[in-house]
Motif scaffolding. Structure first.
Motif, mmCIF file in Angstrom:
data_model
loop_
_atom_site.group_PDB
_atom_site.id
_atom_site.type_symbol
_atom_site.label_atom_id
_atom_site.label_comp_id
_atom_site.label_asym_id
_atom_site.label_seq_id
_atom_site.Cartn_x
_atom_site.Cartn_y
_atom_site.Cartn_z
ATOM 1 N N MET A 240 -16.617 -18.394 65.709
ATOM 2 C CA MET A 240 -15.865 -19.154 64.715
ATOM 3 C C MET A 240 -16.554 -19.020 63.358
ATOM 4 S SD MET A 240 -14.547 -23.000 65.021
ATOM 5 C CE MET A 240 -13.082 -23.342 64.155
ATOM 6 N N MET A 241 -15.771 -18.889 62.326
ATOM 7 C CA MET A 241 -16.273 -18.704 60.978
ATOM 8 C C MET A 241 -16.686 -20.033 60.352
ATOM 9 S SD MET A 241 -14.229 -16.398 58.180
ATOM 10 C CE MET A 241 -13.188 -15.427 59.206
ATOM 11 N N SER A 242 -17.777 -20.024 59.607
ATOM 12 C CA SER A 242 -18.175 -21.233 58.875
ATOM 13 C C SER A 242 -17.201 -21.454 57.720
ATOM 14 C CB SER A 242 -19.596 -21.077 58.336
ATOM 15 O OG SER A 242 -19.616 -20.148 57.262
ATOM 16 N N ASP A 243 -17.180 -22.669 57.190
ATOM 17 C CA ASP A 243 -16.316 -22.963 56.041
ATOM 18 C C ASP A 243 -16.648 -22.038 54.876
ATOM 19 O OD1 ASP A 243 -15.059 -24.953 57.467
ATOM 20 O OD2 ASP A 243 -16.125 -26.601 56.475
ATOM 21 N N HIS A 244 -17.928 -21.808 54.652
ATOM 22 C CA HIS A 244 -18.352 -20.930 53.557
ATOM 23 C C HIS A 244 -17.823 -19.516 53.764
ATOM 24 C CE1 HIS A 244 -21.016 -18.061 51.504
ATOM 25 N NE2 HIS A 244 -20.970 -18.962 50.534
ATOM 26 N N ASP A 245 -17.959 -18.988 54.980
ATOM 27 C CA ASP A 245 -17.484 -17.643 55.269
ATOM 28 C C ASP A 245 -15.967 -17.541 55.138
ATOM 29 O OD1 ASP A 245 -20.090 -16.800 55.708
ATOM 30 O OD2 ASP A 245 -19.934 -16.924 57.897
ATOM 31 N N GLN A 246 -15.282 -18.588 55.577
ATOM 32 C CA GLN A 246 -13.820 -18.601 55.469
ATOM 33 C C GLN A 246 -13.398 -18.582 53.999
ATOM 34 O OE1 GLN A 246 -11.819 -22.210 56.678
ATOM 35 N NE2 GLN A 246 -9.981 -21.065 57.256
ATOM 36 N N LEU A 247 -14.044 -19.408 53.185
ATOM 37 C CA LEU A 247 -13.705 -19.436 51.759
ATOM 38 C C LEU A 247 -14.049 -18.115 51.080
ATOM 39 C CD1 LEU A 247 -14.740 -23.080 50.822
ATOM 40 C CD2 LEU A 247 -12.423 -22.144 51.074
ATOM 41 N N GLU A 248 -15.143 -17.501 51.488
ATOM 42 C CA GLU A 248 -15.508 -16.199 50.924
ATOM 43 C C GLU A 248 -14.475 -15.136 51.290
ATOM 44 O OE1 GLU A 248 -17.225 -13.303 48.744
ATOM 45 O OE2 GLU A 248 -17.550 -15.452 48.607
ATOM 46 N N LEU A 249 -13.982 -15.176 52.519
ATOM 47 C CA LEU A 249 -12.935 -14.251 52.941
ATOM 48 C C LEU A 249 -11.681 -14.442 52.094
ATOM 49 C CD1 LEU A 249 -11.546 -12.203 54.879
ATOM 50 C CD2 LEU A 249 -10.959 -14.184 56.307
ATOM 51 N N LEU A 250 -11.279 -15.687 51.909
ATOM 52 C CA LEU A 250 -10.082 -15.965 51.106
ATOM 53 C C LEU A 250 -10.280 -15.565 49.651
ATOM 54 C CD1 LEU A 250 -9.010 -19.388 52.635
ATOM 55 C CD2 LEU A 250 -8.089 -17.113 53.134
ATOM 56 N N ARG A 251 -11.483 -15.793 49.112
ATOM 57 C CA ARG A 251 -11.772 -15.372 47.739
ATOM 58 C C ARG A 251 -11.635 -13.858 47.609
ATOM 59 N NH1 ARG A 251 -14.680 -12.530 45.029
ATOM 60 N NH2 ARG A 251 -16.023 -11.999 46.767
ATOM 61 N N ALA A 252 -12.183 -13.131 48.565
ATOM 62 C CA ALA A 252 -12.101 -11.677 48.541
ATOM 63 C C ALA A 252 -10.649 -11.210 48.652
ATOM 64 C CB ALA A 252 -12.953 -11.087 49.659
ATOM 65 N N LEU A 253 -9.872 -11.888 49.485
ATOM 66 C CA LEU A 253 -8.466 -11.522 49.637
ATOM 67 C C LEU A 253 -7.681 -11.723 48.351
ATOM 68 C CD1 LEU A 253 -7.709 -12.898 53.211
ATOM 69 C CD2 LEU A 253 -7.629 -10.500 52.492
ATOM 70 N N VAL A 254 -7.862 -12.864 47.685
ATOM 71 C CA VAL A 254 -7.093 -13.081 46.457
ATOM 72 C C VAL A 254 -7.557 -12.149 45.340
ATOM 73 C CG1 VAL A 254 -6.348 -15.422 47.021
ATOM 74 C CG2 VAL A 254 -8.416 -15.100 45.678
ATOM 75 N N ALA A 255 -8.830 -11.760 45.331
ATOM 76 C CA ALA A 255 -9.293 -10.764 44.362
ATOM 77 C C ALA A 255 -8.613 -9.428 44.626
ATOM 78 C CB ALA A 255 -10.817 -10.625 44.422
ATOM 79 N N GLU A 256 -8.503 -9.060 45.899
ATOM 80 C CA GLU A 256 -7.814 -7.821 46.270
ATOM 81 C C GLU A 256 -6.340 -7.890 45.864
ATOM 82 O OE1 GLU A 256 -6.298 -5.975 50.416
ATOM 83 O OE2 GLU A 256 -8.413 -6.535 50.388
ATOM 84 N N LEU A 257 -5.731 -9.040 46.074
ATOM 85 C CA LEU A 257 -4.339 -9.234 45.671
ATOM 86 C C LEU A 257 -4.175 -9.023 44.170
ATOM 87 C CD1 LEU A 257 -1.382 -10.178 45.916
ATOM 88 C CD2 LEU A 257 -2.253 -12.532 45.926
ATOM 89 N N GLY A 258 -5.049 -9.627 43.393
ATOM 90 C CA GLY A 258 -4.988 -9.456 41.938
ATOM 91 C C GLY A 258 -5.096 -7.999 41.537
ATOM 92 N N ASN A 259 -5.998 -7.274 42.154
ATOM 93 C CA ASN A 259 -6.149 -5.851 41.853
ATOM 94 C C ASN A 259 -4.904 -5.066 42.239
ATOM 95 O OD1 ASN A 259 -8.750 -6.215 40.854
ATOM 96 N ND2 ASN A 259 -9.701 -5.804 42.833
ATOM 97 N N HIS A 260 -4.298 -5.428 43.371
ATOM 98 C CA HIS A 260 -3.084 -4.752 43.835
ATOM 99 C C HIS A 260 -1.942 -4.956 42.833
ATOM 100 C CE1 HIS A 260 -0.085 -3.247 46.665
ATOM 101 N NE2 HIS A 260 0.627 -4.334 46.410
ATOM 102 N N VAL A 261 -1.750 -6.189 42.390
ATOM 103 C CA VAL A 261 -0.677 -6.484 41.438
ATOM 104 C C VAL A 261 -0.913 -5.724 40.137
ATOM 105 C CG1 VAL A 261 0.411 -8.288 40.051
ATOM 106 C CG2 VAL A 261 -0.143 -8.728 42.448
ATOM 107 N N GLN A 262 -2.130 -5.767 39.633
ATOM 108 C CA GLN A 262 -2.434 -5.068 38.383
ATOM 109 C C GLN A 262 -2.163 -3.562 38.515
ATOM 110 O OE1 GLN A 262 -6.537 -5.045 37.107
ATOM 111 N NE2 GLN A 262 -5.930 -4.826 34.977
ATOM 112 N N ALA A 263 -2.606 -2.966 39.603
ATOM 113 C CA ALA A 263 -2.404 -1.529 39.797
ATOM 114 C C ALA A 263 -0.915 -1.193 39.868
ATOM 115 C CB ALA A 263 -3.119 -1.063 41.063
#
Length: 127
Positions: free
Chosen positions: A1-24
């Protein structure tokens, strides 16, 4: 099971990837669109004018969420272009009581600036 910190880091990385995808995707569309094509009004809502360039970002966002957002983290998308009475979730049709996150987005903060080659803030996302 993922810690809260790890879960939030995963979500942060995902939304950063999303932003890059939209910009591209938007930049690629600007390269291939005819002059003025992306500045055309696609539709109007009660709250906003949706331009063709906004449609590009909306399609990129939906495509990205379908392909990359973890089904174990149901999210509701709240952004310009989605009407107040419309609910957009990933996975699609997630019941309201099962939504864990709300993703607040402004896909192109400064649409008019971007249409006329001025600086845009690009994607603003908050979970």
């Amino acid at each position: 099971m993922m810690s809260d910190h790890d879960q939030l880091e995963l979500l942060r990385a995902l939304v950063a990837e999303l932003g890059n995808h939209v910009q591209a995707r938007v930049l690629a569309s600007r390269e291939t669109a005819a002059p003025g094509e992306l500045a055309q009004i696609a539709r109007t809502t009660e709250a906003d004018i949706i331009y063709a360039i906004d449609k590009v970002s909306e399609e990129a966002i939906e495509e990205w969420f379908q392909a990359h957002w973890p089904a174990s983290e149901p999210v509701q998308l709240v952004m310009e272009g989605i009407e107040d009475d419309e609910t957009v979730t990933f996975p699609p049709q997630t019941p309201a009581q099962q939504i864990k996150w709300k993703c607040l987005m402004d896909p192109i903060d400064g649409t008019r600036n971007l249409m006329y080659d001025k600086r845009s803030a690009w994607v603003m996302i908050g979970l």
